[in-house]
Motif scaffolding. Sequence first.
Motif, PDB file in Angstrom:
ATOM      1  N   PRO A   9     -21.662  22.259   0.032  1.00 19.68           N
ATOM      2  CA  PRO A   9     -21.616  20.795   0.093  1.00 19.68           C
ATOM      3  C   PRO A   9     -23.011  20.217   0.298  1.00 19.68           C
ATOM      4  O   PRO A   9     -23.903  20.880   0.828  1.00 19.68           O
ATOM      5  CB  PRO A   9     -20.724  20.520   1.308  1.00 19.68           C
ATOM      6  CG  PRO A   9     -20.830  21.751   2.151  1.00 19.68           C
ATOM      7  CD  PRO A   9     -21.016  22.890   1.199  1.00 19.68           C
ATOM      8  N   GLU A  10     -23.199  19.001  -0.154  1.00 17.80           N
ATOM      9  CA  GLU A  10     -24.484  18.328   0.033  1.00 17.80           C
ATOM     10  C   GLU A  10     -24.687  18.013   1.510  1.00 17.80           C
ATOM     11  O   GLU A  10     -23.740  17.686   2.222  1.00 17.80           O
ATOM     12  CB  GLU A  10     -24.524  17.025  -0.773  1.00 17.80           C
ATOM     13  CG  GLU A  10     -24.496  17.227  -2.284  1.00 17.80           C
ATOM     14  CD  GLU A  10     -25.718  17.983  -2.778  1.00 17.80           C
ATOM     15  OE1 GLU A  10     -26.829  17.705  -2.285  1.00 17.80           O
ATOM     16  OE2 GLU A  10     -25.563  18.861  -3.649  1.00 17.80           O
ATOM     17  N   PRO A  11     -25.924  18.102   2.016  1.00 19.35           N
ATOM     18  CA  PRO A  11     -26.158  17.769   3.430  1.00 19.35           C
ATOM     19  C   PRO A  11     -25.931  16.278   3.685  1.00 19.35           C
ATOM     20  O   PRO A  11     -26.090  15.454   2.781  1.00 19.35           O
ATOM     21  CB  PRO A  11     -27.630  18.147   3.641  1.00 19.35           C
ATOM     22  CG  PRO A  11     -28.242  18.089   2.278  1.00 19.35           C
ATOM     23  CD  PRO A  11     -27.159  18.523   1.330  1.00 19.35           C
ATOM     24  N   LYS A  12     -25.533  15.970   4.902  1.00 20.86           N
ATOM     25  CA  LYS A  12     -25.339  14.571   5.286  1.00 20.86           C
ATOM     26  C   LYS A  12     -26.709  13.883   5.346  1.00 20.86           C
ATOM     27  O   LYS A  12     -27.642  14.385   5.964  1.00 20.86           O
ATOM     28  CB  LYS A  12     -24.657  14.509   6.658  1.00 20.86           C
ATOM     29  CG  LYS A  12     -24.569  13.120   7.275  1.00 20.86           C
ATOM     30  CD  LYS A  12     -23.448  12.317   6.682  1.00 20.86           C
ATOM     31  CE  LYS A  12     -23.370  10.950   7.355  1.00 20.86           C
ATOM     32  NZ  LYS A  12     -22.176  10.773   8.142  1.00 20.86           N
ATOM     33  N   VAL A  13     -26.823  12.750   4.675  1.00 24.41           N
ATOM     34  CA  VAL A  13     -28.063  11.966   4.677  1.00 24.41           C
ATOM     35  C   VAL A  13     -27.821  10.671   5.433  1.00 24.41           C
ATOM     36  O   VAL A  13     -26.844   9.965   5.168  1.00 24.41           O
ATOM     37  CB  VAL A  13     -28.545  11.668   3.240  1.00 24.41           C
ATOM     38  CG1 VAL A  13     -29.796  10.789   3.275  1.00 24.41           C
ATOM     39  CG2 VAL A  13     -28.821  12.966   2.492  1.00 24.41           C
ATOM     40  N   ILE A  14     -28.686  10.378   6.393  1.00 30.71           N
ATOM     41  CA  ILE A  14     -28.591   9.132   7.158  1.00 30.71           C
ATOM     42  C   ILE A  14     -29.804   8.282   6.826  1.00 30.71           C
ATOM     43  O   ILE A  14     -30.942   8.737   6.909  1.00 30.71           O
ATOM     44  CB  ILE A  14     -28.537   9.419   8.668  1.00 30.71           C
ATOM     45  CG1 ILE A  14     -27.263  10.207   9.005  1.00 30.71           C
ATOM     46  CG2 ILE A  14     -28.567   8.113   9.453  1.00 30.71           C
ATOM     47  CD1 ILE A  14     -27.138  10.555  10.475  1.00 30.71           C
ATOM     48  N   ILE A 255     -22.219  13.912  17.204  1.00 28.90           N
ATOM     49  CA  ILE A 255     -23.299  14.295  16.280  1.00 28.90           C
ATOM     50  C   ILE A 255     -23.863  13.063  15.587  1.00 28.90           C
ATOM     51  O   ILE A 255     -25.087  12.895  15.485  1.00 28.90           O
ATOM     52  CB  ILE A 255     -22.788  15.310  15.242  1.00 28.90           C
ATOM     53  CG1 ILE A 255     -22.486  16.652  15.919  1.00 28.90           C
ATOM     54  CG2 ILE A 255     -23.799  15.503  14.111  1.00 28.90           C
ATOM     55  CD1 ILE A 255     -21.793  17.655  15.007  1.00 28.90           C
ATOM     56  N   ASP A 256     -22.987  12.205  15.103  1.00 26.95           N
ATOM     57  CA  ASP A 256     -23.438  11.009  14.392  1.00 26.95           C
ATOM     58  C   ASP A 256     -24.278  10.109  15.300  1.00 26.95           C
ATOM     59  O   ASP A 256     -25.346   9.633  14.904  1.00 26.95           O
ATOM     60  CB  ASP A 256     -22.223  10.247  13.852  1.00 26.95           C
ATOM     61  CG  ASP A 256     -22.620   9.141  12.887  1.00 26.95           C
ATOM     62  OD1 ASP A 256     -23.136   9.470  11.800  1.00 26.95           O
ATOM     63  OD2 ASP A 256     -22.426   7.952  13.213  1.00 26.95           O
ATOM     64  N   TYR A 257     -23.798   9.906  16.533  1.00 29.78           N
ATOM     65  CA  TYR A 257     -24.555   9.065  17.458  1.00 29.78           C
ATOM     66  C   TYR A 257     -25.900   9.691  17.793  1.00 29.78           C
ATOM     67  O   TYR A 257     -26.942   9.024  17.774  1.00 29.78           O
ATOM     68  CB  TYR A 257     -23.767   8.834  18.750  1.00 29.78           C
ATOM     69  CG  TYR A 257     -24.574   8.074  19.785  1.00 29.78           C
ATOM     70  CD1 TYR A 257     -24.608   6.687  19.778  1.00 29.78           C
ATOM     71  CD2 TYR A 257     -25.356   8.749  20.727  1.00 29.78           C
ATOM     72  CE1 TYR A 257     -25.380   5.982  20.696  1.00 29.78           C
ATOM     73  CE2 TYR A 257     -26.136   8.059  21.639  1.00 29.78           C
ATOM     74  CZ  TYR A 257     -26.143   6.685  21.618  1.00 29.78           C
ATOM     75  OH  TYR A 257     -26.917   5.986  22.509  1.00 29.78           O
ATOM     76  N   GLU A 258     -25.877  10.993  18.099  1.00 30.24           N
ATOM     77  CA  GLU A 258     -27.103  11.669  18.524  1.00 30.24           C
ATOM     78  C   GLU A 258     -28.142  11.684  17.405  1.00 30.24           C
ATOM     79  O   GLU A 258     -29.346  11.492  17.652  1.00 30.24           O
ATOM     80  CB  GLU A 258     -26.783  13.094  18.978  1.00 30.24           C
ATOM     81  CG  GLU A 258     -27.977  13.918  19.411  1.00 30.24           C
ATOM     82  CD  GLU A 258     -28.751  13.310  20.564  1.00 30.24           C
ATOM     83  OE1 GLU A 258     -29.946  13.640  20.708  1.00 30.24           O
ATOM     84  OE2 GLU A 258     -28.163  12.508  21.333  1.00 30.24           O
ATOM     85  N   ALA A 259     -27.693  11.878  16.160  1.00 32.07           N
ATOM     86  CA  ALA A 259     -28.632  11.875  15.032  1.00 32.07           C
ATOM     87  C   ALA A 259     -29.292  10.504  14.896  1.00 32.07           C
ATOM     88  O   ALA A 259     -30.517  10.408  14.719  1.00 32.07           O
ATOM     89  CB  ALA A 259     -27.901  12.242  13.752  1.00 32.07           C
ATOM     90  N   ARG A 260     -28.508   9.470  14.992  1.00 31.94           N
ATOM     91  CA  ARG A 260     -29.062   8.110  14.861  1.00 31.94           C
ATOM     92  C   ARG A 260     -29.982   7.767  16.036  1.00 31.94           C
ATOM     93  O   ARG A 260     -30.980   7.053  15.872  1.00 31.94           O
ATOM     94  CB  ARG A 260     -27.928   7.094  14.738  1.00 31.94           C
ATOM     95  CG  ARG A 260     -27.108   7.278  13.453  1.00 31.94           C
ATOM     96  CD  ARG A 260     -25.957   6.299  13.329  1.00 31.94           C
ATOM     97  NE  ARG A 260     -25.100   6.638  12.204  1.00 31.94           N
ATOM     98  CZ  ARG A 260     -25.354   6.343  10.933  1.00 31.94           C
ATOM     99  NH1 ARG A 260     -26.469   5.681  10.631  1.00 31.94           N
ATOM    100  NH2 ARG A 260     -24.521   6.688   9.976  1.00 31.94           N
ATOM    101  N   ARG A 261     -29.653   8.266  17.218  1.00 31.89           N
ATOM    102  CA  ARG A 261     -30.525   8.048  18.385  1.00 31.89           C
ATOM    103  C   ARG A 261     -31.887   8.692  18.150  1.00 31.89           C
ATOM    104  O   ARG A 261     -32.934   8.073  18.413  1.00 31.89           O
ATOM    105  CB  ARG A 261     -29.862   8.640  19.638  1.00 31.89           C
ATOM    106  CG  ARG A 261     -30.639   8.394  20.929  1.00 31.89           C
ATOM    107  CD  ARG A 261     -30.062   9.208  22.080  1.00 31.89           C
ATOM    108  NE  ARG A 261     -30.399  10.630  21.954  1.00 31.89           N
ATOM    109  CZ  ARG A 261     -31.523  11.169  22.419  1.00 31.89           C
ATOM    110  NH1 ARG A 261     -32.432  10.416  23.037  1.00 31.89           N
ATOM    111  NH2 ARG A 261     -31.767  12.463  22.267  1.00 31.89           N
ATOM    112  N   GLN A 262     -31.882   9.933  17.658  1.00 29.32           N
ATOM    113  CA  GLN A 262     -33.140  10.631  17.415  1.00 29.32           C
ATOM    114  C   GLN A 262     -33.955   9.951  16.315  1.00 29.32           C
ATOM    115  O   GLN A 262     -35.179   9.830  16.431  1.00 29.32           O
ATOM    116  CB  GLN A 262     -32.860  12.091  17.054  1.00 29.32           C
ATOM    117  CG  GLN A 262     -32.277  12.913  18.198  1.00 29.32           C
ATOM    118  CD  GLN A 262     -32.048  14.361  17.815  1.00 29.32           C
ATOM    119  OE1 GLN A 262     -32.637  14.872  16.857  1.00 29.32           O
ATOM    120  NE2 GLN A 262     -31.186  15.065  18.553  1.00 29.32           N
ATOM    121  N   ILE A 263     -33.276   9.516  15.260  1.00 26.39           N
ATOM    122  CA  ILE A 263     -33.977   8.835  14.158  1.00 26.39           C
ATOM    123  C   ILE A 263     -34.669   7.568  14.661  1.00 26.39           C
ATOM    124  O   ILE A 263     -35.834   7.287  14.321  1.00 26.39           O
ATOM    125  CB  ILE A 263     -32.985   8.502  13.020  1.00 26.39           C
ATOM    126  CG1 ILE A 263     -32.535   9.791  12.325  1.00 26.39           C
ATOM    127  CG2 ILE A 263     -33.617   7.548  12.008  1.00 26.39           C
ATOM    128  CD1 ILE A 263     -31.361   9.607  11.386  1.00 26.39           C
TER     129      ILE A 263
END
Length: 503
Positions: A9-14, A255-263
Amino acid sequence: MLDLTYRAPEPKVIAGAKSDWELVIGLEVHAQVSSNAKLFSGASTTFGAEPNSNVAFVDAAMPGMLPVINEFCVEQAVRTGLGLKAEINLRSAFDRKNYFYPDLPQGYQISQLYHPIVGEGEIIVDMAPGVARKVRVERIHLEQDAGKSIHDMDPNMSFVDLNRTGVALMEIVSRPDIRGPEEAAAYVVKLRQILRYLGTCDGNMQNGNLRCDVNVSVCKPGAYEKFQETGDFGHLGTRCEIKNMNSMRFIQQAIDYEARRQIAIIEDGGVVVQETRLYDPDKGETRSMRSKEEAHDYRYFPCPDLLPLEIEQAWVDDIAANMPELPDAKKARFVLEFGLSEYDASVLTAEAENAAYFEKVAEGNDGKLAANWVINELFGRLKKESTEITDSPVSPEQLGAIVGLIKKGDISGKIAKDLFEIVYTEGGDPVQIVEARGMKQVTDTGAIEAIVDEIIAANPDQVEKAKANPKLAGWFTGQVIKASGGKANPAAVTALVTAKLGL
């Protein structure tokens, strides 16, 4: 794996405020070993016992007490490793992980850092038909669980329950191969499924028997590919660990929250600090728990009370020879043997009990028809009534008899649904019920023909419409079946109606 030509599968892109970002995720799953006794004592592992009732002297760290390895727990770890196509280390060793916590009476946890019992393996995580991610497993090590601190029984004091102390855990550590929240949840689902098939962990997440720590970092598109080529973690972002997740939904949200926090931190010119965090489902956010410890922070050293664990290859081979059929192999067999779609095979093999039930229903029957009745009628009804397959009021033999009656043409699909309802609520032998209640399908064309003639004669306008548009002939079929009390064979009715109308 059903199809070795699957694509990843394609990686999740934010999308950040300044650029796109990709996720990199690794999981550490703690699975409680299915065993009646603890890892180093004979104390019971029964869940829900009175607080501090399942505690041996060694669990309570009484002076002079020495741990004794539970051979069955070792066997369960080996079985798990074999199920994940992993390397089994014939020599492993236990270490002490030193830290203070009120529910850790020894002041250390016996674990395996340097020499785990299981080495590298893999899990194929199905995302869609023909789409799957191969996630590498770095290691599986055995360790003892800690107890439980209870803070809500008294406003001024906390209590400690040591029942879980010393319970055997397998820590299953993945490589950072997972690329999105949905994949992470699917990985845990697949791992849980395999463990349950193997019988090495019951996977009960509500009781804490399966929980995971989620490592999350973000990187620019293309950086992960460079990491794969070089093995240099410098291409990946700084990871943060989210502790003690026991819900698929919360894993994805965290995961979604933590990724956006880091970005947001990186794009604002800040630096992500490596740390351990907790997820608050009420607020939908992660919060800092402590700075991320390294191995040296725990002052690991070889456990002086336990000799290195040495096992024989012949013993491992014997375990391998008695392995059950695992989900991927069973799914592939269902597709080939019964002609099922990959989706239906996946539904039927999701749990070992479901698959066993289906196989009994399908025995001597049409596989696709059996699958349809198990998935749509039985599973649908059980889900509606929150009933497990093991408590189904309809046995596989009873449902198999219903499917057999349909296959033979003794009953129609509509009659079968009425029969299923009778068996579900009242029980009984489907064949005997059909005979006793006169539910058998009418296949006598003479009897059906009389009804067809009657309905055609009574509806001349509808006859003209059907002759002008043959698709409307189905109206007559429906009326005839209705007039027969649902007993007329639909195929025979359709053939007669078509002939009588000259279509």
